[in-house]
Design an enzyme around this catalytic site. Structure first.
Site, short mmCIF file in Angstrom:
data_model
loop_
_atom_site.label_atom_id
_atom_site.label_comp_id
_atom_site.label_asym_id
_atom_site.label_seq_id
_atom_site.Cartn_x
_atom_site.Cartn_y
_atom_site.Cartn_z
N ASP A 46 4.80 -7.06 -10.69
CA ASP A 46 4.07 -5.90 -11.22
C ASP A 46 2.65 -5.94 -10.66
O ASP A 46 1.78 -6.64 -11.17
CB ASP A 46 4.05 -5.97 -12.75
N GLU B 276 -0.37 -4.68 -10.65
CA GLU B 276 -1.43 -3.93 -11.32
C GLU B 276 -2.54 -4.89 -11.74
O GLU B 276 -2.30 -6.09 -11.89
CB GLU B 276 -0.89 -3.22 -12.56
#
Length: 309
Positions: free
Chosen positions: A168, A170
C-alpha cells in the site's frame, strides 16, 4: 478531475511506540511457529472475498466469524493485517520494516490471532504502508537496498507463519529526511526479490501511489508476480491498471458499515456479471455486520451471511 478521497482511518500509519526493528533469529515470538497445514480448499463458488482489519481498533478474529447460511463456508478468504510500516533510519539511511504496538501484538500472539483463521482456511496477509518518513516502495536507490527490504518482509512472513504481503504505497511522503523521489527501478527490484524469496506466498497490490504505476523497468514487468490487485477507493468501481486476468482483480471496493448496502450489492452484482474474481472490503470491526455483509454475499454467492460471536 478525480478528487474522491478514501475514508480509510489512518491511525495505523502513526508510530504508536518506540521503533521496534526486527531481530530475526534472536528472540522467538510467541506463537511464531510455522503456519498450520493448509485447510481443504473452500467449497463455495464465486469471487475471492478480502477483508482488511484495522488492528489498532479491531481483532483479526472477526474475519472468521462470518459464514454463508447456505453451506457454512467462510465468507472471507483473505484477511489483511492493517498495517505494518516502511520506516526510515536517518543514521543508516535505509528503510526498515516497523510494527506499531498493535501490529506487534497480533504477530506475537499468532497462535491466538492468526492460526485460528488459517485453520479455517483463511489466508492471513500483512499490509505494509508508508509512514511519513520519506521511505517508500518506489524510491529505493539500488537493487541491493530493495532486496534488503524484501528480505525483511519475507523473513517476517516466515517468522510469524503468514501467507503473504500486501503493498500500500501511501503516506511515504517521498523526499522527507533527504530521501529520493520515486524512480522507475525501485518497485520492480523490490517485487522481483520478494517473489523470489517467497514463490508460493501471496503478493497483493493496493492499486495506489507511485509504486502502482511503476511496474516495468529494463524489460522486466512484474505485473504477473502479483496474486491480486484491487481498487483503493471505497464505494466505487475502478479496474486496477495492471496486466492481470480478471480472476485476480477487484474493481469493487467497499467499507463495511461505511458503504451503503445498496452500493455494496450493486458492486457485487457487477463483479459477478463482468467476470471479476475478487471482492475487496475494508474495516471489518467487532459488531454484528451480517446485514452489511449479506448485501454482497447474496450477489457473490447466492446466500446470506451468518455472524457467530
Amino acid at each position: 478531475m478525480f478528487t474522491l478521497v478514501r475514508s480509510r482511518v489512518r491511525t495505523a500509519a502513526l508510530a504508536l511506540s518506540a521503533v521496534a526493528a526486527l531481530a530475526f533469529g534472536t528472540t522467538a515470538a510467541t506463537g511464531a511457529a510455522a503456519a498450520p497445514a493448509p485447510a481443504p480448499a473452500p467449497v463455495k463458488q464465486g469471487p475471492t472475498s478480502v477483508a482488511y482489519v484495522e488492528v489498532n481498533n479491531n481483532s483479526m478474529l472477526n474475519v472468521g466469524k462470518y459464514t454463508l447460511a447456505n453451506g457454512g463456508d467462510n465468507v472471507f478468504d483473505v484477511a489483511v493485517i492493517f498495517a505494518a510500516n516502511i520506516n526510515y533510519d536517518t543514521g543508516t539511511k535505509s528503510a526498515y520494516l516497523h510494527f506499531n504496538e498493535n501490529v506487534q501484538r497480533v504477530l506475537d500472539n499468532a497462535a491466538t490471532e492468526i492460526r485460528p483463521l488459517q485453520q479455517k482456511g483463511i489466508k492471513v496477509v500483512l499490509s505494509v504502508l508508508g509512514n511519513h518518513q520519506g521511505a517508500g516502495f518506489a524510491n529505493f536507490p539500488s537493487q541491493e537496498a530493495a532486496s534488503a527490504f524484501a528480505k525483511q518482509m519475507s523473513d517476517t512472513v516466515t517468522t510469524y507463519g503468514l501467507d503473504g504481503i500486501d503493498f500500500d504505497d501511501e503516506y511515504a511522503e517521498y523526499g522527507n529526511n533527504g530521501t529520493g523521489q520515486p524512480n522507475d527501478s525501485s518497485f520492480v527490484h523490490l517485487v522481483t526479490a520478494l517473489r523470489a524469496n517467497m514463490p508460493d506466498k501471496i503478493i497483493s497490490l493496493y492499486n495506489i501511489g507511485p509504486a502502482a504505476s511503476r511496474l516495468s523497468y529494463g524489460g522486466v514487468d512484474v505485473s504477473s508476480k502479483f496474486d491480486y490487485a484491487w481498487n483503493p477507493y471505497y464505494g466505487t468501481w475502478q479496474v486496477p491498471g495492471i496486466a492481470l486476468p480478471k480472476s485476480k482483480l477487484s474493481p469493487a471496493a467497499v467499507e463495511i458499515g461505511g458503504t451503503s448496502q445498496s452500493t455494496s450489492a450493486d458492486l457485487a452484482r457487477r463483479t459477478v456479471s463482468e467476470g471479476y474474481g475478487v471482492y475487496l472490503t475494508y474495516n471489518l470491526d467487532g459488531a454484528d455486520r451480517s446485514a452489511d455483509v449479506s448485501a454482497f454475499t447474496r450477489e457473490l454467492y447466492g446466500s446470506d451471511a451468518v455472524y457467530t460471536p
